[in-house]
Motif scaffolding. Structure first.
Motif, PDB file in Angstrom:
ATOM      1  N   ILE A 110       0.846  -1.191   0.000  1.00  0.00           N
ATOM      2  CA  ILE A 110       0.000   0.000   0.000  1.00  0.00           C
ATOM      3  C   ILE A 110       0.875   1.233   0.000  1.00  0.00           C
ATOM      4  O   ILE A 110       1.757   1.361   0.861  1.00  0.00           O
ATOM      5  CB  ILE A 110      -0.945   0.030   1.220  1.00  0.00           C
ATOM      6  N   ASN A 111       0.656   2.125  -0.939  1.00  0.00           N
ATOM      7  CA  ASN A 111       1.381   3.392  -0.947  1.00  0.00           C
ATOM      8  C   ASN A 111       0.719   4.362   0.023  1.00  0.00           C
ATOM      9  O   ASN A 111       0.618   4.073   1.195  1.00  0.00           O
ATOM     10  CB  ASN A 111       1.444   3.950  -2.365  1.00  0.00           C
ATOM     11  N   ASP A 112       0.196   5.471  -0.468  1.00  0.00           N
ATOM     12  CA  ASP A 112      -0.438   6.445   0.412  1.00  0.00           C
ATOM     13  C   ASP A 112      -1.760   5.915   0.956  1.00  0.00           C
ATOM     14  O   ASP A 112      -2.483   5.188   0.265  1.00  0.00           O
ATOM     15  CB  ASP A 112      -0.720   7.746  -0.344  1.00  0.00           C
ATOM     16  N   MET A 113      -2.055   6.284   2.199  1.00  0.00           N
ATOM     17  CA  MET A 113      -3.368   6.061   2.803  1.00  0.00           C
ATOM     18  C   MET A 113      -3.829   7.399   3.354  1.00  0.00           C
ATOM     19  O   MET A 113      -3.000   8.272   3.663  1.00  0.00           O
ATOM     20  CB  MET A 113      -3.305   5.036   3.934  1.00  0.00           C
ATOM     21  N   GLY A 114      -5.130   7.557   3.477  1.00  0.00           N
ATOM     22  CA  GLY A 114      -5.574   8.849   3.982  1.00  0.00           C
ATOM     23  C   GLY A 114      -7.040   8.898   4.320  1.00  0.00           C
ATOM     24  O   GLY A 114      -7.767   7.910   4.171  1.00  0.00           O
ATOM     25  N   TRP A 115      -7.424  10.044   4.802  1.00  0.00           N
ATOM     26  CA  TRP A 115      -8.801  10.308   5.214  1.00  0.00           C
ATOM     27  C   TRP A 115      -9.324  11.543   4.484  1.00  0.00           C
ATOM     28  O   TRP A 115      -8.614  12.547   4.358  1.00  0.00           O
ATOM     29  CB  TRP A 115      -8.880  10.527   6.716  1.00  0.00           C
ATOM     30  N   TYR A 116     -10.559  11.440   4.054  1.00  0.00           N
ATOM     31  CA  TYR A 116     -11.256  12.540   3.402  1.00  0.00           C
ATOM     32  C   TYR A 116     -12.621  12.677   4.078  1.00  0.00           C
ATOM     33  O   TYR A 116     -13.087  11.738   4.733  1.00  0.00           O
ATOM     34  CB  TYR A 116     -11.433  12.249   1.904  1.00  0.00           C
ATOM     35  N   ARG A 117     -13.240  13.839   3.916  1.00  0.00           N
ATOM     36  CA  ARG A 117     -14.564  14.003   4.512  1.00  0.00           C
ATOM     37  C   ARG A 117     -15.475  14.788   3.573  1.00  0.00           C
ATOM     38  O   ARG A 117     -14.997  15.547   2.723  1.00  0.00           O
ATOM     39  CB  ARG A 117     -14.476  14.694   5.869  1.00  0.00           C
ATOM     40  N   GLN A 118     -16.765  14.574   3.759  1.00  0.00           N
ATOM     41  CA  GLN A 118     -17.747  15.235   2.904  1.00  0.00           C
ATOM     42  C   GLN A 118     -19.012  15.532   3.684  1.00  0.00           C
ATOM     43  O   GLN A 118     -19.466  14.695   4.489  1.00  0.00           O
ATOM     44  CB  GLN A 118     -18.075  14.360   1.694  1.00  0.00           C
ATOM     45  N   THR A 119     -19.557  16.711   3.466  1.00  0.00           N
ATOM     46  CA  THR A 119     -20.844  17.088   4.028  1.00  0.00           C
ATOM     47  C   THR A 119     -21.810  17.336   2.866  1.00  0.00           C
ATOM     48  O   THR A 119     -21.380  17.616   1.744  1.00  0.00           O
ATOM     49  CB  THR A 119     -20.727  18.344   4.893  1.00  0.00           C
ATOM     50  N   PRO A 120     -23.117  17.244   3.117  1.00  0.00           N
ATOM     51  CA  PRO A 120     -24.098  17.414   2.038  1.00  0.00           C
ATOM     52  C   PRO A 120     -23.925  18.740   1.311  1.00  0.00           C
ATOM     53  O   PRO A 120     -23.769  19.794   1.944  1.00  0.00           O
ATOM     54  CB  PRO A 120     -25.430  17.360   2.778  1.00  0.00           C
ATOM     55  N   GLY A 121     -23.915  18.673  -0.004  1.00  0.00           N
ATOM     56  CA  GLY A 121     -23.818  19.876  -0.815  1.00  0.00           C
ATOM     57  C   GLY A 121     -22.407  20.383  -1.032  1.00  0.00           C
ATOM     58  O   GLY A 121     -22.207  21.382  -1.721  1.00  0.00           O
ATOM     59  N   LYS A 122     -21.436  19.703  -0.441  1.00  0.00           N
ATOM     60  CA  LYS A 122     -20.045  20.146  -0.595  1.00  0.00           C
ATOM     61  C   LYS A 122     -19.217  19.035  -1.216  1.00  0.00           C
ATOM     62  O   LYS A 122     -19.552  17.859  -1.137  1.00  0.00           O
ATOM     63  CB  LYS A 122     -19.457  20.540   0.764  1.00  0.00           C
ATOM     64  N   GLN A 123     -18.094  19.444  -1.807  1.00  0.00           N
ATOM     65  CA  GLN A 123     -17.186  18.463  -2.379  1.00  0.00           C
ATOM     66  C   GLN A 123     -16.408  17.761  -1.277  1.00  0.00           C
ATOM     67  O   GLN A 123     -16.181  18.315  -0.198  1.00  0.00           O
ATOM     68  CB  GLN A 123     -16.204  19.163  -3.325  1.00  0.00           C
ATOM     69  N   ARG A 124     -16.005  16.544  -1.591  1.00  0.00           N
ATOM     70  CA  ARG A 124     -15.157  15.825  -0.648  1.00  0.00           C
ATOM     71  C   ARG A 124     -13.832  16.557  -0.508  1.00  0.00           C
ATOM     72  O   ARG A 124     -13.263  17.027  -1.497  1.00  0.00           O
ATOM     73  CB  ARG A 124     -14.931  14.398  -1.142  1.00  0.00           C
ATOM     74  N   GLU A 125     -13.348  16.653   0.729  1.00  0.00           N
ATOM     75  CA  GLU A 125     -12.100  17.365   0.969  1.00  0.00           C
ATOM     76  C   GLU A 125     -11.096  16.480   1.702  1.00  0.00           C
ATOM     77  O   GLU A 125     -11.472  15.607   2.495  1.00  0.00           O
ATOM     78  CB  GLU A 125     -12.342  18.636   1.793  1.00  0.00           C
ATOM     79  N   LEU A 126      -9.832  16.732   1.433  1.00  0.00           N
ATOM     80  CA  LEU A 126      -8.766  16.010   2.110  1.00  0.00           C
ATOM     81  C   LEU A 126      -8.708  16.417   3.574  1.00  0.00           C
ATOM     82  O   LEU A 126      -8.813  17.598   3.907  1.00  0.00           O
ATOM     83  CB  LEU A 126      -7.434  16.310   1.431  1.00  0.00           C
ATOM     84  N   VAL A 127      -8.537  15.432   4.433  1.00  0.00           N
ATOM     85  CA  VAL A 127      -8.320  15.687   5.852  1.00  0.00           C
ATOM     86  C   VAL A 127      -6.838  15.458   6.186  1.00  0.00           C
ATOM     87  O   VAL A 127      -6.169  16.345   6.708  1.00  0.00           O
ATOM     88  CB  VAL A 127      -9.199  14.785   6.728  1.00  0.00           C
ATOM     89  N   ALA A 128      -6.359  14.268   5.872  1.00  0.00           N
ATOM     90  CA  ALA A 128      -4.964  13.936   6.177  1.00  0.00           C
ATOM     91  C   ALA A 128      -4.537  12.723   5.359  1.00  0.00           C
ATOM     92  O   ALA A 128      -5.357  11.839   5.084  1.00  0.00           O
ATOM     93  CB  ALA A 128      -4.785  13.637   7.661  1.00  0.00           C
ATOM     94  N   THR A 129      -3.278  12.705   4.961  1.00  0.00           N
ATOM     95  CA  THR A 129      -2.722  11.553   4.268  1.00  0.00           C
ATOM     96  C   THR A 129      -1.394  11.160   4.899  1.00  0.00           C
ATOM     97  O   THR A 129      -0.746  11.978   5.571  1.00  0.00           O
ATOM     98  CB  THR A 129      -2.503  11.836   2.775  1.00  0.00           C
ATOM     99  N   ILE A 130      -1.006   9.912   4.658  1.00  0.00           N
ATOM    100  CA  ILE A 130       0.263   9.416   5.179  1.00  0.00           C
ATOM    101  C   ILE A 130       0.859   8.463   4.154  1.00  0.00           C
ATOM    102  O   ILE A 130       0.157   7.607   3.613  1.00  0.00           O
ATOM    103  CB  ILE A 130       0.069   8.746   6.558  1.00  0.00           C
ATOM    104  N   THR A 131       2.143   8.625   3.885  1.00  0.00           N
ATOM    105  CA  THR A 131       2.819   7.746   2.932  1.00  0.00           C
ATOM    106  C   THR A 131       3.229   6.445   3.626  1.00  0.00           C
ATOM    107  O   THR A 131       3.100   6.309   4.853  1.00  0.00           O
ATOM    108  CB  THR A 131       4.071   8.417   2.364  1.00  0.00           C
ATOM    109  N   ASN A 132       3.756   5.515   2.826  1.00  0.00           N
ATOM    110  CA  ASN A 132       4.144   4.228   3.409  1.00  0.00           C
ATOM    111  C   ASN A 132       5.401   4.324   4.279  1.00  0.00           C
ATOM    112  O   ASN A 132       5.743   3.383   4.981  1.00  0.00           O
ATOM    113  CB  ASN A 132       4.320   3.163   2.327  1.00  0.00           C
ATOM    114  N   ILE A 133       6.063   5.490   4.245  1.00  0.00           N
ATOM    115  CA  ILE A 133       7.209   5.675   5.140  1.00  0.00           C
ATOM    116  C   ILE A 133       6.894   6.692   6.231  1.00  0.00           C
ATOM    117  O   ILE A 133       7.781   7.117   6.959  1.00  0.00           O
ATOM    118  CB  ILE A 133       8.474   6.101   4.371  1.00  0.00           C
TER     119      ILE A 133
END
Length: 119
Positions: A31-54
């Motif tokens: 697995i390379n990058d893993m991360g979290w995104y979030r979305q609320t009604p009527g809005k685009q999904r946005e990045l919260v946080a990501t982490i690389t494999n290192i």
């Protein structure tokens, strides 16, 4: 068949903490990058946080200093520790992982878990 399964969402009060987990299962070489995104009604999904494999991390400005992303490569799991939650953190949180077999990689998403913060 690869699956990402999130857990840990819920209803909390402003100022509380929550820890989200997301485990990848199935046939996985790496697995390379893993991360979290979030979305609320009527809005685009946005990045919260990501982490690389290192272990290199990246955060949205809105969560810096409050959220911490981490991962356990042996368990193919990514975590999101959320502290000092605010009403505006309310959203469906989805995990993402770039999963690989040899040189071929594909993007996978979990179904999402709801985080609701009452003010």
């Amino acid at each position: 068949q690869v699956q990402l399964v999130e857990s840990g969402g819920g209803l909390v009060r402003a100022g509380d903490s929550l820890r989200l987990s997301c485990a990848a299962s199935g046939s996985i070489d790496g697995i390379n990058d893993m991360g979290w995104y979030r979305q609320t009604p009527g809005k685009q999904r946005e990045l919260v946080a990501t982490i690389t494999n290192i272990g290199s991390t990246n955060y949205a400005d809105s969560v810096k200093g409050r959220f911490t992303v981490s991962r356990d490569n042996a368990k193919n799991t990514v975590y999101l520790q959320m502290n000092t939650l605010k009403f505006e953190d309310t959203a469906v949180y989805s995990c993402n992982a770039d999963i690989c077999w040899g040189i071929r990689c594909m993007d996978y998403w979990g179904e999402g878990t709801l985080v609701a913060v009452s003010s």
